[in-house]
Design a protein around this motif. Structure first.
Motif, PDB file in Angstrom:
ATOM      1  N   UNK A 122       0.829  -1.200   0.000  1.00 41.25           N
ATOM      2  CA  UNK A 122       0.000   0.000   0.000  1.00 41.25           C
ATOM      3  C   UNK A 122       0.869   1.259   0.000  1.00 41.25           C
ATOM      4  N   UNK A 123       1.866   1.307   0.875  1.00 43.58           N
ATOM      5  CA  UNK A 123       2.753   2.478   0.899  1.00 43.58           C
ATOM      6  C   UNK A 123       3.586   2.569  -0.367  1.00 43.58           C
ATOM      7  N   UNK A 124       3.848   1.414  -0.987  1.00 50.31           N
ATOM      8  CA  UNK A 124       4.700   1.398  -2.169  1.00 50.31           C
ATOM      9  C   UNK A 124       3.995   1.716  -3.465  1.00 50.31           C
ATOM     10  N   UNK A 125       2.692   1.955  -3.418  1.00 45.73           N
ATOM     11  CA  UNK A 125       1.992   2.387  -4.616  1.00 45.73           C
ATOM     12  C   UNK A 125       1.186   1.333  -5.339  1.00 45.73           C
ATOM     13  N   UNK A 126       1.018   0.121  -4.746  1.00 39.33           N
ATOM     14  CA  UNK A 126       0.190  -0.891  -5.381  1.00 39.33           C
ATOM     15  C   UNK A 126      -1.252  -0.389  -5.477  1.00 39.33           C
ATOM     16  N   UNK A 127      -1.905  -0.725  -6.575  1.00 35.57           N
ATOM     17  CA  UNK A 127      -3.301  -0.343  -6.761  1.00 35.57           C
ATOM     18  C   UNK A 127      -4.249  -1.311  -6.078  1.00 35.57           C
ATOM     19  N   UNK A 128      -3.776  -2.524  -5.795  1.00 28.96           N
ATOM     20  CA  UNK A 128      -4.584  -3.492  -5.062  1.00 28.96           C
ATOM     21  C   UNK A 128      -3.674  -4.361  -4.220  1.00 28.96           C
ATOM     22  N   UNK A 129      -4.250  -4.926  -3.170  1.00 27.37           N
ATOM     23  CA  UNK A 129      -3.508  -5.830  -2.304  1.00 27.37           C
ATOM     24  C   UNK A 129      -4.509  -6.779  -1.653  1.00 27.37           C
ATOM     25  N   UNK A 130      -4.270  -8.087  -1.790  1.00 31.67           N
ATOM     26  CA  UNK A 130      -5.219  -9.082  -1.289  1.00 31.67           C
ATOM     27  C   UNK A 130      -4.479 -10.239  -0.623  1.00 31.67           C
ATOM     28  N   UNK A 131      -4.987 -10.647   0.537  1.00 39.00           N
ATOM     29  CA  UNK A 131      -4.433 -11.794   1.249  1.00 39.00           C
ATOM     30  C   UNK A 131      -4.893 -13.089   0.569  1.00 39.00           C
ATOM     31  N   UNK A 132      -3.924 -13.977   0.301  1.00 39.37           N
ATOM     32  CA  UNK A 132      -4.199 -15.253  -0.350  1.00 39.37           C
ATOM     33  C   UNK A 132      -4.971 -16.179   0.591  1.00 39.37           C
ATOM     34  N   UNK A 155       8.559   7.740  -0.226  1.00 34.74           N
ATOM     35  CA  UNK A 155       9.602   8.740   0.004  1.00 34.74           C
ATOM     36  C   UNK A 155      10.561   8.227   1.090  1.00 34.74           C
ATOM     37  N   UNK A 156      11.284   7.207   0.761  1.00 35.51           N
ATOM     38  CA  UNK A 156      12.256   6.664   1.717  1.00 35.51           C
ATOM     39  C   UNK A 156      13.394   7.640   1.969  1.00 35.51           C
ATOM     40  N   UNK A 157      13.588   8.586   1.046  1.00 36.91           N
ATOM     41  CA  UNK A 157      14.644   9.572   1.218  1.00 36.91           C
ATOM     42  C   UNK A 157      14.371  10.512   2.384  1.00 36.91           C
ATOM     43  N   UNK A 158      13.133  10.549   2.879  1.00 37.34           N
ATOM     44  CA  UNK A 158      12.798  11.421   4.013  1.00 37.34           C
ATOM     45  C   UNK A 158      13.132  10.790   5.357  1.00 37.34           C
ATOM     46  N   UNK A 159      13.545   9.523   5.357  1.00 31.74           N
ATOM     47  CA  UNK A 159      13.884   8.837   6.604  1.00 31.74           C
ATOM     48  C   UNK A 159      15.388   8.804   6.816  1.00 31.74           C
ATOM     49  N   UNK A 160      15.785   8.939   8.075  1.00 32.93           N
ATOM     50  CA  UNK A 160      17.204   8.830   8.449  1.00 32.93           C
ATOM     51  C   UNK A 160      17.316   7.950   9.687  1.00 32.93           C
ATOM     52  N   UNK A 161      18.549   7.488   9.932  1.00 27.77           N
ATOM     53  CA  UNK A 161      18.819   6.582  11.058  1.00 27.77           C
ATOM     54  C   UNK A 161      17.903   5.362  11.001  1.00 27.77           C
ATOM     55  N   UNK A 162      17.735   4.842   9.807  1.00 30.21           N
ATOM     56  CA  UNK A 162      16.840   3.703   9.601  1.00 30.21           C
ATOM     57  C   UNK A 162      17.631   2.438   9.338  1.00 30.21           C
ATOM     58  N   UNK A 163      17.220   1.340   9.965  1.00 31.07           N
ATOM     59  CA  UNK A 163      17.790   0.034   9.693  1.00 31.07           C
ATOM     60  C   UNK A 163      16.945  -0.695   8.654  1.00 31.07           C
ATOM     61  N   UNK A 165      13.048   6.217  13.971  1.00 36.39           N
ATOM     62  CA  UNK A 165      13.682   6.852  12.824  1.00 36.39           C
ATOM     63  C   UNK A 165      13.498   8.368  12.909  1.00 36.39           C
ATOM     64  N   UNK A 166      14.297   9.077  12.120  1.00 32.74           N
ATOM     65  CA  UNK A 166      14.146  10.511  11.944  1.00 32.74           C
ATOM     66  C   UNK A 166      13.430  10.779  10.625  1.00 32.74           C
ATOM     67  N   UNK A 167      12.484  11.721  10.643  1.00 32.25           N
ATOM     68  CA  UNK A 167      11.730  12.071   9.439  1.00 32.25           C
ATOM     69  C   UNK A 167      11.999  13.535   9.098  1.00 32.25           C
ATOM     70  N   UNK A 168      12.380  13.783   7.873  1.00 30.17           N
ATOM     71  CA  UNK A 168      12.600  15.147   7.399  1.00 30.17           C
ATOM     72  C   UNK A 168      11.242  15.784   7.103  1.00 30.17           C
TER      73      UNK A 168
END
Length: 468
Positions: A340-350, A384-392, A416-419
């Motif tokens: 969902x965060x990555x931009x999928x238009x649908x997501x369904x549990x098998x 927008x993963x570029x907005x995160x810092x100190x992330x593992x 994490x830190x968020x810009x």
């Protein structure tokens, strides 16, 4: 058992009022607008004139064969689900076959079993009434190999229409269908050119379309997770569109390679004129950070020609065959939110046992997304993963409409830190527990360049920061 069932239905009843949002009236223009890529942002679906995020979880592949179909759809609808998968499969015990049998028990491929098609009609009608989009998979390789082939109506010994010799079929195909040894999937002119068997296959697809084409909430997928030849998919994509005539239909193919960046998947990715959307179900075989990274590589690849990307099957449960690889229930829920965060238009549990199906964890995941949608829209955000810092690795994932709102998903514990420098003012920080589908807190955030976020729970949470 009774206690568990009671808990399930109490939970459904509680969520029904919050998540159900069916418009009371629709304009004529909306009523004529079927499922299609959204004109304003073709990475997402549009239905009845409005953008829509498709979410689903069901307990069967060939859902139209379910004994309690209507109540199953009601349960999905109650938690905000609006998307199902339906294979035209008939291999499970008790399933109806598409064809009628004579007095000797043999099938006639020229005569339909009306009961089979009535059940299919019920699925189409009941889903339309609930605004649930149906993704139909026409062929399923597992129907036509191993023990299933012995009882298959297309098996020459089981029908009155052709012989082994004339149909060029054998009595046994004992290996996994992924071996691609079944000539059933080579009948088209560019492959084995088997006009006798192909004519019956075409007849089945025409019959299917007579039932589905009057509806506007149907997506078409040619196969279930195939490793077959490209020419097979191209033939059926053209056939479907020709039979649909002036009606525009959405068609794709579901490839089986777990590496979605492989050449096999480019057969669909590179043909936007043929395949109107993309199915990346097999990416759920990849866990953690790789699951996210592989998907992002596909979105970057199709950026010049964006189309909806569907995740029709999310694998993972305590009963899956791949638990030793981490394909468990936790992985399924994580993959759902990464999609969902990555931009999928649908997501369904098998479906079980390989997926969570319609269960408490999957229902709460769907309900959580719908709660977020009450405040923001996912199609207005970008990863927008570029907005995160100190992330593992696999610690947190971010989507944002920079300056307006920021959504951060924590699969487990994390900090994490968020810009947020583009926000330029104060905002409200909301925390949601995805395990319970409940908002935990809301607090004011003062103007700042960065924001430190620490997950308040261990089992999955969402931070939503909205500018005032």
């Amino acid at each position: 058992m009774k206690t568990g069932c009671t808990t399930l239905y109490v939970f459904l009843a509680f969520l029904a009022a919050a998540c159900e949002s069916v418009p009371a009236e629709r304009s004529e223009a909306e009523a004529s607008s079927g499922i299609r890529p959204w004109a304003a942002n073709p990475a997402y679906w549009e239905y009845r004139g409005e953008p829509v995020l498709l979410l689903g979880a069901t307990d069967n592949d060939n859902l139209f064969q379910n004994l309690h179909l209507k109540s199953h759809l009601d349960s999905l609808h109650a938690v905000g689900g609006n998307y199902i998968r339906n294979t035209m499969s008939d291999r499970d015990p008790g399933d109806l076959r598409a064809f009628a049998r004579n007095g000797e028990g043999k099938y006639d491929l020229n005569t339909w079993n009306d009961a089979y098609w009535r059940q299919f009609d019920s699925l189409l009608r009941w889903t339309a009434e609930r605004d649930i989009v149906v993704q139909i998979e026409i062929w399923d390789r597992f129907d036509h190999s191993r023990d299933n082939w012995r009882t298959d109506p297309y098996h020459p010994a089981n029908n009155t229409n052709y012989t082994y010799e004339s149909a060029r079929l054998d009595s046994l195909y004992p290996n996994h269908p992924g071996a691609n040894e079944q000539p059933f999937f080579y009948t088209v002119p560019a492959l084995d050119h088997n006009p006798e068997l192909l004519a019956y296959q075409e007849s089945f697809v025409r019959k299917l379309l007579t039932h589905s084409l009057p509806y506007d909430h149907v997506l078409y997928c040619i196969d279930n997770e195939t490793k077959g030849e490209d020419a097979w998919a191209l033939y059926w994509a053209a056939f479907l569109k020709k039979e649909a005539g002036e009606k525009e239909i959405m068609v794709t193919q579901m490839w089986d390679d777990w590496d979605i960046t492989s050449a096999m998947h480019r057969r669909t990715l590179d043909r936007p004129d043929t395949f109107s959307y993309i199915d990346l179900s097999q990416n759920s075989h990849n866990t953690g950070q790789q699951n996210w990274d592989k998907a992002r590589a596909i979105f970057e690849y199709i950026e010049p020609n964006p189309r909806p990307v569907n995740g029709t099957k999310i694998y993972g449960s305590s009963t899956s065959s791949w638990v030793n690889r981490g394909i468990d229930g936790r992985h399924a829920v994580e993959t759902f939110f990464r999609n969902i965060l990555g931009g999928f238009a649908s997501s369904r549990f098998h479906r079980p046992p390989s997926g969570l199906g319609l269960s408490i964890p999957s229902m709460r995941a769907i309900a959580s997304v719908r709660k977020v949608e009450e405040k923001v829209r996912f199609w207005e955000m970008q990863p927008r993963m570029d907005l995160l810092a100190d992330r593992e690795e696999n610690e947190a994932y971010c989507a944002a409409n920079e300056g307006r709102y920021y959504l951060i998903y924590f699969p487990e514990e994390g900090e994490v830190l968020v810009d947020i420098s583009a926000m330029g003012g104060t905002g409200v920080l909301h925390w949601l527990s995805v395990r319970d589908a409940k908002w935990l807190s809301a607090s004011n955030i003062s103007e700042n360049e960065t924001l430190t976020l620490k997950s308040p729970v261990r089992n999955g949470s969402i931070a939503l920061l909205v500018k005032k």
